[in-house]
Design a protein around this motif. Structure first.
Motif, PDB file in Angstrom:
ATOM      1  N   UNK B  10       1.041  -1.130   0.003  1.00 54.51           N
ATOM      2  CA  UNK B  10       0.053  -0.020  -0.009  1.00 54.51           C
ATOM      3  C   UNK B  10       0.870   1.337   0.009  1.00 54.51           C
ATOM      4  N   UNK B  11       0.869   2.015  -0.924  1.00 56.02           N
ATOM      5  CA  UNK B  11       1.381   3.561  -0.935  1.00 56.02           C
ATOM      6  C   UNK B  11       0.483   4.522  -0.881  1.00 56.02           C
ATOM      7  N   UNK B  56      12.254   0.101   0.046  1.00 58.15           N
ATOM      8  CA  UNK B  56      12.785   0.799   1.244  1.00 58.15           C
ATOM      9  C   UNK B  56      14.025   1.274   0.960  1.00 58.15           C
ATOM     10  N   UNK B  57      14.581   1.241  -0.219  1.00 60.16           N
ATOM     11  CA  UNK B  57      15.923   2.046  -0.286  1.00 60.16           C
ATOM     12  C   UNK B  57      15.637   3.628  -0.422  1.00 60.16           C
ATOM     13  N   UNK B  58      14.416   4.211  -0.380  1.00 58.28           N
ATOM     14  CA  UNK B  58      14.105   5.415  -0.402  1.00 58.28           C
ATOM     15  C   UNK B  58      13.091   5.542   0.760  1.00 58.28           C
ATOM     16  N   UNK B  59      13.516   6.593   1.594  1.00 56.57           N
ATOM     17  CA  UNK B  59      12.323   6.849   2.852  1.00 56.57           C
ATOM     18  C   UNK B  59      11.752   7.991   2.104  1.00 56.57           C
ATOM     19  N   UNK B  60      10.404   7.990   2.008  1.00 56.26           N
ATOM     20  CA  UNK B  60       9.474   9.136   1.538  1.00 56.26           C
ATOM     21  C   UNK B  60       9.746  10.401   2.471  1.00 56.26           C
ATOM     22  N   UNK B  61       9.589  11.669   1.766  1.00 55.48           N
ATOM     23  CA  UNK B  61       9.690  12.957   2.714  1.00 55.48           C
ATOM     24  C   UNK B  61       8.194  12.884   3.458  1.00 55.48           C
ATOM     25  N   UNK B  62       7.076  12.559   2.685  1.00 55.53           N
ATOM     26  CA  UNK B  62       5.753  12.494   3.185  1.00 55.53           C
ATOM     27  C   UNK B  62       5.259  11.227   2.785  1.00 55.53           C
ATOM     28  N   UNK B  64       3.393   7.462   3.455  1.00 57.22           N
ATOM     29  CA  UNK B  64       4.162   5.823   3.759  1.00 57.22           C
ATOM     30  C   UNK B  64       3.980   4.946   2.893  1.00 57.22           C
ATOM     31  N   UNK B  65       5.017   3.981   2.743  1.00 57.72           N
ATOM     32  CA  UNK B  65       4.827   2.691   2.199  1.00 57.72           C
ATOM     33  C   UNK B  65       4.692   1.685   3.113  1.00 57.72           C
ATOM     34  N   UNK B  66       3.571   0.795   2.963  1.00 58.82           N
ATOM     35  CA  UNK B  66       3.310  -0.329   3.785  1.00 58.82           C
ATOM     36  C   UNK B  66       3.417  -1.679   3.150  1.00 58.82           C
ATOM     37  N   UNK B  67       4.413  -2.289   3.563  1.00 54.94           N
ATOM     38  CA  UNK B  67       4.774  -3.736   2.629  1.00 54.94           C
ATOM     39  C   UNK B  67       4.351  -4.831   3.668  1.00 54.94           C
ATOM     40  N   UNK B  69       2.326  -5.219   5.643  1.00 52.77           N
ATOM     41  CA  UNK B  69       1.949  -4.801   7.066  1.00 52.77           C
ATOM     42  C   UNK B  69       2.908  -4.186   7.775  1.00 52.77           C
ATOM     43  N   UNK B  70       4.031  -3.925   7.149  1.00 55.34           N
ATOM     44  CA  UNK B  70       5.072  -3.197   8.019  1.00 55.34           C
ATOM     45  C   UNK B  70       5.421  -1.907   7.030  1.00 55.34           C
ATOM     46  N   UNK B  71       5.493  -0.626   7.638  1.00 55.36           N
ATOM     47  CA  UNK B  71       6.119   0.448   7.048  1.00 55.36           C
ATOM     48  C   UNK B  71       7.358   0.278   6.764  1.00 55.36           C
ATOM     49  N   UNK B  72       7.900   0.804   5.479  1.00 53.24           N
ATOM     50  CA  UNK B  72       9.029   0.822   5.060  1.00 53.24           C
ATOM     51  C   UNK B  72       9.829   2.144   5.405  1.00 53.24           C
ATOM     52  N   UNK B  73      11.265   2.291   5.341  1.00 52.40           N
ATOM     53  CA  UNK B  73      12.108   1.005   5.299  1.00 52.40           C
ATOM     54  C   UNK B  73      12.050   0.047   6.591  1.00 52.40           C
TER      55      UNK B  73
END
Lengths: 387, 244
Positions: B10-11, B56-62, B64-67, B69-73
């Motif tokens: 989920x992005x 998770x190679x990039x941490x979003x400025x704003x 979140x990315x959930x893979x 069930x876990x927030x990346x990175x």
């Protein structure tokens, strides 16, 4: 921290090196060639040198015996075949050294014997021509050896004194003139001093080059990005690299050590395990410095520029060629910040005088501190895919 | 409540800026389990940035990315993912098997049988002991694919996997991707080739770091009223431009 991942990474680093047979061969062959060249150059006997002896020594008469140290020394010098010795008077010698016909003039004053007997040491007044410092250096070494020989010959110099009894001539007292060395001695030469340090230099150089280039390649080839998409942590990558290179660093250390001890015949009194401890610490520093500095290079050419900066500076300042104590005061703190300085000091102490690890704990502590600092730096940068 | 079982990725409103360049502009997207999702767009649209932020190679400025069930990175979750980079990132001096075993090993898979199965799948078992530098470009791509699949990940991310791959091999790749989805594996693939898009279950059109549209190829064509995907893409791009 996951040991299994560290071992997988270390094994891969080793596999890569084993697969690259040419690099593997160079790791062994290059130090052997360089050590041989250094050995030949350092041990070469000077030739074509001419010195003059101005012998004004009036000798010394003790009781019924007369001794002339100046004559004995001159005789010893003439027996030396690494330079030609001429006897002449002071004016003649002054003229010829100015004309460049002589490389050095040794002046033995009228009270040479008397002074030697009194102070119990030989004071050689030598004037070097000096335009070529290496010639002067060679002669200086030769004179020291001659001086030692002369002293050896004079060890049983009889300076008989009146013992107060009737037969004065039979009661002789021995006066021993001794040259003492705290470490080493006349049988130690410059190669012993240099080779022990060079063993550390080679390990450092080789590990630094290989790490900085392999890590740069990880970045350029995109494998570092792949690594970062796996659960491996930056610190695990670094430790894996250290373990991988440690094996080859120590392998190189053993081979260069065996070569210098058995082929170049340097004097070795050390414990191999102690040598390994110092070399392992050097590998740790070197791997991390390589990883850290590779971050600042975008290609192999740029990484190569770091070699003179990191390695040659340390060879100059690390006490490999010139003692740190003789450096200008402002330079000495910089020298003591260099890992090779401490490694050289420790390796020399271990190899030349058989020092234990406890005896070089200061150097070990310094290397551990430097190691911790560079691990901190490389751990910060190992995670970066791009600069 | 996120349904991690059926929505493995989920992005949510992801915004990422590199210097002055906005790579992702508040992008939201949900990937369903067992589908092949195609990220489509021109070069510089933000495809690689999107994929790299999922890994998770990039941490979003704003946002979140959930893979799963876990927030990346999130490092531990990475062993359940497989990420194939744009260029085949392999160790040239090592053999095919050493490369595949290395990456699988880091993912926690030391099963020789699984490594062999991955090599069989990309039909490289006969070159298992050849160094990578002796292989052709297409073969390297296959090794790369084997090295992201050997540990049997739940989600596979492929950044332009078929660039420089010949048509026959490309067909094999896609046939293989399809077999994987039948096992419930989710595949996210980026491409700028529209005919590859036809093979995806759903597509996301991306331009300027924004999602223009998402849906199946047929649905997108229908919505745009165009007969091919390329025209449909341009139509959506125009719509977006008109809105802004």
């Amino acid at each position: 921290m996951n040991l299994s991942r560290i071992i997988i990474l270390a094994r891969r680093v080793a596999q890569q090196l084993v697969a690259d047979k040419r690099t593997l061969a160079l790791i062994i062959v290059v130090p052997v060639i360089l050590l041989t060249v250094a050995g030949v150059l350092i041990r070469v006997e000077p030739s074509g040198l001419t010195i003059a002896v101005v012998n004004q020594d009036e000798g010394l008469t003790v009781g019924s015996q007369s001794v002339n140290l100046g004559d004995r020394l001159t005789e010893n010098l003439q027996n030396f075949d690494i330079f030609q010795t001429k006897l002449m008077d002071a004016d003649d010698a002054k003229q010829k050294i100015e004309d460049g016909e002589l490389d050095a003039v040794i002046t033995l004053p009228p009270d040479f014997s008397a002074q030697a007997a009194q102070s119990r040491q030989l004071n050689l007044n030598v004037q070097f021509e000096g335009s070529n410092p290496t010639v002067a250096e060679r002669l200086r070494n030769a004179f020291e050896r001659v001086g030692d020989q002369a002293l050896a010959g004079l060890a049983t110099l009889q300076t008989g004194t009146d013992s107060g009894g009737g037969n004065s001539s039979t009661a002789a007292i021995e006066t021993n003139l001794q040259a003492t060395y705290l470490n080493g001695g006349p049988e130690f030469d410059t190669l012993d001093y240099t080779a022990s340090a060079l063993i550390g230099v080679f390990v450092f150089l080789f590990v630094f080059i290989l790490t900085s280039i392999s890590f740069l390649r990880e970045r350029l080839a995109g494998t570092l990005e792949r690594l970062q998409a796996t659960p491996i942590q930056p610190l695990e990558i670094i430790i894996g690299y250290m373990l991988g290179f440690l094996i080859f660093g120590l392998l190189q250390g053993v081979i260069t050590l065996l070569y210098t001890v058995f082929v170049l015949n340097i004097h070795y009194h050390g414990n191999l395990l102690n040598v390994f401890v110092i070399e392992s610490l050097l590998v740790v520093v070197s791997v991390n410095l390589g990883i850290f500095l590779s971050t600042f290079a975008r290609n192999e050419f740029q990484v190569l520029q770091f070699i003179p900066l990191v390695v040659v500076t340390q060879v100059f300042l690390g006490g490999v060629l010139w003692p740190i104590e003789e450096m200008p005061g402002w330079l000495q703190p910089i020298a003591y910040m260099m890992p090779l300085t401490h490694a050289n000091t420790a390796l020399r102490a271990i190899m030349m005088t058989g020092e234990s690890l406890g005896g070089v704990w200061v150097q070990i502590a310094a290397l551990v501190a430097i190691g911790a600092a560079v691990i901190g730096l490389s751990a910060r940068t190992a995670g970066r895919v791009r600069m | 409540m996120t349904n991690t079982e059926n929505e493995p990725v989920k992005i949510e409103g992801v915004y990422k800026k590199f210097g002055s360049v906005v790579a992702l502009h508040g992008l939201s997207l949900t990937i369903r389990r067992g589908e092949i999702f195609g990220v489509l767009g021109p070069n510089g649209a933000g495809k690689s940035t999107l994929i790299r932020s999922i890994v998770g190679l990039i941490k979003p400025d704003q946002g979140r990315v959930v893979v799963l069930g876990e927030a990346m990175p999130n490092k531990p979750i990475l062993s359940r993912l497989g990420y194939m980079t744009q260029a085949s990132a392999l160790y040239d001096d090592l053999t095919v098997r050493q490369n595949v075993a290395f990456f699988a090993g880091l993912m926690g898979c030391k099963d020789d049988a699984k490594i062999q199965a991955a090599l069989d799948l990309v039909e490289l078992a006969h070159r298992a002991d050849s160094p990578i530098r002796t292989l052709s470009g297409g073969m390297r791509q296959r090794v790369s694919l084997a090295s992201v699949m050997a540990h049997q990940p739940e989600i596979i991310l492929l950044d332009e996997p078929t660039v420089g791959v010949d048509p026959q091999l490309r067909a094999q790749f896609w046939a293989h991707f399809r077999r994987l989805t039948e096992q419930g594996i989710t595949i996210i693939v980026s491409s700028h080739v529209m005919d590859e898009a036809e093979r995806c279950d759903r597509l996301g059109f991306i331009r300027g770091g924004q999602l223009l549209a998402e849906g199946s190829a047929d649905a997108l064509r229908q919505q745009a009223g165009k007969s091919n995907l390329e025209d449909a893409f341009l139509w959506f791009a125009q719509q977006k431009g008109a809105v802004q």
